[in-house]
Motif scaffolding. Sequence first.
Motif, PDB file in Angstrom:
ATOM      1  N   ALA A  32       0.697  -1.172   0.086  1.00 38.67           N
ATOM      2  CA  ALA A  32      -0.149  -0.003   0.521  1.00 38.67           C
ATOM      3  C   ALA A  32       0.535   1.372   0.104  1.00 38.67           C
ATOM      4  CB  ALA A  32      -1.472   0.228   1.271  1.00 38.67           C
ATOM      5  N   LEU A  33       1.565   1.266   0.708  1.00 34.87           N
ATOM      6  CA  LEU A  33       2.789   2.341   0.784  1.00 34.87           C
ATOM      7  C   LEU A  33       3.779   2.051  -0.813  1.00 34.87           C
ATOM      8  CD1 LEU A  33       4.017   4.563   2.618  1.00 34.87           C
ATOM      9  CD2 LEU A  33       5.861   3.080   2.955  1.00 34.87           C
ATOM     10  N   GLY A  34       4.121   1.691  -1.268  1.00 34.22           N
ATOM     11  CA  GLY A  34       4.462   1.626  -2.749  1.00 34.22           C
ATOM     12  C   GLY A  34       3.188   1.779  -3.217  1.00 34.22           C
ATOM     13  N   VAL A  35       2.247   2.185  -3.311  1.00 26.13           N
ATOM     14  CA  VAL A  35       1.636   2.521  -4.805  1.00 26.13           C
ATOM     15  C   VAL A  35       1.575   3.497  -3.942  1.00 26.13           C
ATOM     16  CG1 VAL A  35      -1.417   2.572  -4.879  1.00 26.13           C
ATOM     17  CG2 VAL A  35       0.527   0.030  -5.118  1.00 26.13           C
ATOM     18  N   TYR A  36       1.135   4.153  -3.156  1.00 25.77           N
ATOM     19  CA  TYR A  36       0.292   5.364  -2.654  1.00 25.77           C
ATOM     20  C   TYR A  36       1.916   6.790  -2.930  1.00 25.77           C
ATOM     21  CZ  TYR A  36       1.004   9.685  -0.303  1.00 25.77           C
ATOM     22  OH  TYR A  36       0.648  11.395   0.016  1.00 25.77           O
ATOM     23  N   LYS A  37       3.487   5.760  -3.288  1.00 30.23           N
ATOM     24  CA  LYS A  37       4.153   6.685  -3.377  1.00 30.23           C
ATOM     25  C   LYS A  37       4.530   6.516  -5.028  1.00 30.23           C
ATOM     26  CE  LYS A  37       7.050   6.858   0.238  1.00 30.23           C
ATOM     27  NZ  LYS A  37       7.987   8.397   0.618  1.00 30.23           N
ATOM     28  N   LEU A  38       3.731   5.656  -5.178  1.00 28.56           N
ATOM     29  CA  LEU A  38       3.798   5.444  -7.361  1.00 28.56           C
ATOM     30  C   LEU A  38       2.839   6.406  -7.070  1.00 28.56           C
ATOM     31  CD1 LEU A  38       3.919   4.545  -9.619  1.00 28.56           C
ATOM     32  CD2 LEU A  38       2.874   2.857  -9.486  1.00 28.56           C
ATOM     33  N   LEU A  39       1.694   6.947  -6.811  1.00 30.06           N
ATOM     34  CA  LEU A  39       0.703   7.919  -7.125  1.00 30.06           C
ATOM     35  C   LEU A  39       1.229   8.840  -7.268  1.00 30.06           C
ATOM     36  CD1 LEU A  39      -2.704   6.159  -6.304  1.00 30.06           C
ATOM     37  CD2 LEU A  39      -1.828   6.004  -8.507  1.00 30.06           C
ATOM     38  N   THR A  40       1.932   9.364  -5.665  1.00 30.79           N
ATOM     39  CA  THR A  40       2.728  10.902  -5.129  1.00 30.79           C
ATOM     40  C   THR A  40       3.735  11.177  -6.144  1.00 30.79           C
ATOM     41  OG1 THR A  40       3.362  10.480  -3.335  1.00 30.79           O
ATOM     42  CG2 THR A  40       1.212  11.075  -3.322  1.00 30.79           C
ATOM     43  N   ASP A  43       9.755   7.781  -4.619  1.00 29.85           N
ATOM     44  CA  ASP A  43      10.863   6.512  -4.346  1.00 29.85           C
ATOM     45  C   ASP A  43       9.824   4.905  -4.428  1.00 29.85           C
ATOM     46  OD1 ASP A  43      12.656   8.204  -5.416  1.00 29.85           O
ATOM     47  OD2 ASP A  43      13.476   8.309  -3.648  1.00 29.85           O
ATOM     48  N   TRP A  44       9.097   5.012  -5.185  1.00 27.67           N
ATOM     49  CA  TRP A  44       8.381   2.950  -5.041  1.00 27.67           C
ATOM     50  C   TRP A  44       9.191   2.013  -5.242  1.00 27.67           C
ATOM     51  CZ3 TRP A  44       7.130   0.015  -9.343  1.00 27.67           C
ATOM     52  CH2 TRP A  44       7.855   0.967 -10.313  1.00 27.67           C
ATOM     53  N   VAL A  45       9.293   1.520  -6.183  1.00 25.21           N
ATOM     54  CA  VAL A  45      10.522   0.203  -6.364  1.00 25.21           C
ATOM     55  C   VAL A  45      10.733  -0.469  -5.094  1.00 25.21           C
ATOM     56  CG1 VAL A  45      11.353  -0.962  -7.594  1.00 25.21           C
ATOM     57  CG2 VAL A  45      10.856   1.130  -8.163  1.00 25.21           C
ATOM     58  N   VAL A  46      11.118   0.349  -4.212  1.00 24.28           N
ATOM     59  CA  VAL A  46      11.830  -0.359  -2.835  1.00 24.28           C
ATOM     60  C   VAL A  46      11.005  -0.995  -2.230  1.00 24.28           C
ATOM     61  CG1 VAL A  46      13.286  -0.160  -0.705  1.00 24.28           C
ATOM     62  CG2 VAL A  46      13.863   0.704  -2.892  1.00 24.28           C
ATOM     63  N   TRP A  47       9.848  -0.098  -1.832  1.00 22.76           N
ATOM     64  CA  TRP A  47       8.835  -0.761  -1.183  1.00 22.76           C
ATOM     65  C   TRP A  47       7.497  -1.693  -2.304  1.00 22.76           C
ATOM     66  CZ3 TRP A  47       9.104   1.265   3.114  1.00 22.76           C
ATOM     67  CH2 TRP A  47      10.310   2.048   3.457  1.00 22.76           C
TER      68      TRP A  47
END
Length: 55
Positions: free
Chosen positions: A18-26, A29-33
């Motif tokens: 969920a944190l990765g998806v949130y970081k992707l949308l904002t 850096d989403w890849v690590v999450w």
Amino acid sequence: MGEVQKKGFPLVGAIFLALGVYKLLTGGDWVVWIILGALLGGLGALSWKRDAERS
């Protein structure tokens, strides 16, 4: 203990996904999450309900 892990919800993995998806949308850096979420069982959250009903 293996059976308990199969029936339980992968909470930590789902949180990281969920944190990765949130970081992707904002735009962060989403890849690590996403990788951490997948490694910690977050992808199992997608089929968790269906597996719990079968048991």
